[in-house]
Enzyme design. Structure first.
Site, mmCIF file in Angstrom:
data_model
loop_
_atom_site.group_PDB
_atom_site.id
_atom_site.type_symbol
_atom_site.label_atom_id
_atom_site.label_comp_id
_atom_site.label_asym_id
_atom_site.label_seq_id
_atom_site.Cartn_x
_atom_site.Cartn_y
_atom_site.Cartn_z
ATOM 1 N NE ARG A 189 120.198 44.486 21.251
ATOM 2 C CZ ARG A 189 121.192 45.115 20.713
ATOM 3 N NH1 ARG A 189 121.676 44.732 19.598
ATOM 4 N NH2 ARG A 189 121.739 46.122 21.352
ATOM 5 C CE LYS A 206 122.682 42.834 24.066
ATOM 6 N NZ LYS A 206 123.671 43.542 24.881
ATOM 7 C CG ASP A 211 117.859 43.483 12.788
ATOM 8 O OD1 ASP A 211 118.081 43.571 14.009
ATOM 9 O OD2 ASP A 211 118.770 43.406 11.933
ATOM 10 C CG ASP A 229 118.345 52.221 28.159
ATOM 11 O OD1 ASP A 229 118.788 53.366 28.327
ATOM 12 O OD2 ASP A 229 118.582 51.558 27.142
HETATM 13 P P1 AMP Z 1 121.031 49.186 23.617
HETATM 14 O O1 AMP Z 1 121.701 50.141 22.709
HETATM 15 O O2 AMP Z 1 121.455 47.763 23.391
HETATM 16 O O3 AMP Z 1 121.104 49.546 25.046
HETATM 17 O O4 AMP Z 1 119.498 49.205 23.200
HETATM 18 C C1 AMP Z 1 118.652 50.307 23.376
HETATM 19 C C2 AMP Z 1 117.250 49.911 22.957
HETATM 20 O O5 AMP Z 1 117.193 49.610 21.572
HETATM 21 C C3 AMP Z 1 116.692 48.675 23.664
HETATM 22 O O6 AMP Z 1 115.323 48.853 23.848
HETATM 23 C C4 AMP Z 1 116.986 47.573 22.673
HETATM 24 O O7 AMP Z 1 116.132 46.476 22.850
HETATM 25 C C5 AMP Z 1 116.724 48.276 21.346
HETATM 26 N N1 AMP Z 1 117.503 47.686 20.260
HETATM 27 C C6 AMP Z 1 118.838 47.772 20.058
HETATM 28 N N2 AMP Z 1 119.198 47.101 18.954
HETATM 29 C C7 AMP Z 1 118.072 46.555 18.438
HETATM 30 C C8 AMP Z 1 117.785 45.739 17.292
HETATM 31 N N3 AMP Z 1 118.728 45.326 16.457
HETATM 32 N N4 AMP Z 1 116.492 45.392 17.090
HETATM 33 C C9 AMP Z 1 115.523 45.789 17.920
HETATM 34 N N5 AMP Z 1 115.734 46.561 18.996
HETATM 35 C C10 AMP Z 1 116.984 46.941 19.264
HETATM 36 MG MG MG Z 2 120.471 48.335 26.465
#
Ligand code: AMP
Ligand code: MG
Length: 473
Positions: free
Chosen positions: A89, A109, A121, A248
């Site tokens: 995203r 973002k 989404d 990550d």
């Molecule tokens: P995060 O929790 O932000 O570190 O995200 C972990 C993973 O989930 C990453 O690969 C993000 O790109 C993906 N991700 C988190 N939220 C979304 C979203 N709303 N739509 C698509 N991918 C997401």
């Molecule tokens: Mg992340």
């Protein structure tokens, strides 16, 4: 809008990223922009508030020179390996040379679906975009290494989380969006030539001075380890909990990155868990130093094909050494003391256990410590500690004025308390971003007395003590 584009990452080729355009945010509005950050990328603040910037940063219209892409990575999430994450995203819109020839990533973002979106989404909600916008600048001005934020775009696209919310965009600036998990991806998929290619890129772009080292990749690993330990020492000293220290979300530059359900400690509680979905407390405040090392060891493991055998112990030793040195020094500076001497760590440990027992506000206590008269209210329980502290302080040669000045430069008056962010979010959800702007102004000078903002330095009011920050983002 003139930017000095220099897109380097895309040259690595299509195993490292997928080139694609963002999906425009509908009815975008420049909700807030950070004029001082514009200077970093050589952008005139007037242009940042103009129409072309809005179109570019809302993903509506790319400007010539941009080359948007989604980066691939994987990572350990809460201790378990997720083989394929990637920008689900967000997109790297471009890389731009700014002041001092620094290469900045412009990352949007909330840019819409990508091949890495999995079940998501592709959007970021307004609430968490505001939280990252405010926190990254707050940490920067506290002197904690972090990504930066250029602007916040609101839109009227509805997104479903626990409730219906609206989508937003955050333009994040960082010198790198490469994560520990970027290396893990190439290691676990056994693409070791590409692992080396990524390491060469990181060395050339970020650590060119390490090229001279006899074993550049070993040095790179130790440099990342040192930076990570330094960052976490700062978190501990300023009472910041990140909340989601998955590999990550760990930047190879050792900068605070990918803000989620973070929190600043208010009443001191070593076991503070800011992330309500972290049932086991893996990322509790007092676990952060240990998890930082765990993550560096995960990186060490992923770099095995290109580094010397047996790097585990050097990483562990280096981490411990840097973390302790930095943390002890920062805590001494907060107490108005010079270089740590024997007994100082005990002084800190005794203070922290008193603070925990009496649920003392961490930030306010240290701010008051610079003004001994203001300490009377902490009562008899603290008397012995104050005596020990006073004795230690007498070993220092500075004048009381110097000391107070130094201490005020290390102990912020203003931090991003949860209820402050929450109030700004509630107003923003009604279309009023003035409180977001006010907090940006306030938090740019956390160490200065700002009489017009006195109330912002206070502990959370009763209604806000148990604010449940929604974790979805
Ligand atoms: P995060 O929790 O932000 O570190 O995200 C972990 C993973 O989930 C990453 O690969 C993000 O790109 C993906 N991700 C988190 N939220 C979304 C979203 N709303 N739509 C698509 N991918 C997401
Ligand atoms: Mg992340």
């Amino acid at each position: 809008m003139k930017l000095n584009f220099d897109n380097q990452f895309t040259k690595l080729g299509d195993k490292f990223s997928v080139s694609m355009a963002p999906r425009p945010l509908p009815n975008p509005r420049m909700a807030s922009f950070n004029a001082p950050a514009a200077a970093l990328i050589g952008l005139d603040p007037d242009e940042l508030s103009g129409d072309i910037a809005l179109k570019f940063f809302s993903g509506t219209e790319m400007i010539s020179g941009a080359a948007p892409l989604a980066m691939v990575y994987s990572g350990h999430q809460f201790g378990g390996y997720s083989p394929r994450l990637g920008d689900g995203r967000g997109l790297l819109l471009a890389q731009v040379r700014g002041a001092k020839n620094i290469l900045w990533d412009l990352h949007l973002k909330g840019a819409g679906l990508t091949p890495f979106s999995r079940m998501g989404d592709g959007r970021a909600v307004l609430r968490s975009s505001i939280r990252e916008y405010l926190a990254s600048e707050a940490l920067h001005h506290l002197g904690i290494p972090t990504s930066r934020a250029l602007c916040l775009i609101s839109s009227d696209e509805p997104v479903r989380r626990e409730t219906m919310e609206t989508a937003a965009g955050l333009l994040r600036l960082s010198e790198s969006h490469i994560r520990f998990g970027s290396f893990e991806y190439f290691f676990y998929t056994q693409q070791h030539d590409d692992l080396k290619k990524l390491a060469d890129y990181v060395l050339d772009i970020h650590f060119p001075q390490l090229r001279k080292s006899p074993l550049p990749f070993d040095s790179m690993l130790l440099e990342i380890t040192a930076r990570t330990a330094d960052m976490i020492a700062h978190w501990q000293a300023f009472g910041f909990a990140h909340g989601v220290m998955n590999t990550d979300n760990m930047s190879i530059l050792g900068q605070t990155f990918d803000y989620g359900p973070y929190g600043f400690m208010e009443a001191y509680d070593p076991g503070y868990i800011c992330n309500h979905s972290d049932d086991m407390g893996r990322y509790a405040f007092n676990q952060q130093p240990h998890i930082g090392l765990w993550n560096c060891l995960a990186l060490c493991h992923a770099l095995k094909p290109i580094i010397s055998p047996d790097m585990t112990e050097p990483v562990r030793d280096h981490y411990h050494q840097i973390f302790s040195a930095r943390y002890n020094l920062l805590m001494n500076q907060k107490m108005g003391l010079g270089n740590p001497i024997e007994g100082d760590s005990q002084l800190v440990a005794d203070l922290l256990s008193l603070m925990a027992e009496h649920k003392v506000d961490y930030t306010i206590f240290f701010r008051r410590l610079g003004n001994i008269d203001a300490l009377a209210q902490y009562g008899a329980a603290f008397t012995n500690w104050f005596q020990a502290y006073d004795k230690r302080r007498k070993l220092e040669k500075d004048t009381p004025e110097q000391r107070r000045k130094n201490m005020h430069g290390m102990n912020p008056k203003y931090i991003l308390r949860n209820h402050l962010a929450q109030q700004a979010i509630l107003q923003a959800e009604q279309g009023d971003f003035s409180e977001v702007d006010r907090l940006m102004k306030l938090l740019a000078r956390p160490f200065d007395e700002q009489p017009e903002f006195e109330g912002y330095a206070a502990e959370a009011p009763e209604w806000a003590r148990h604010l449940n920050i929604r974790c979805s983002s």
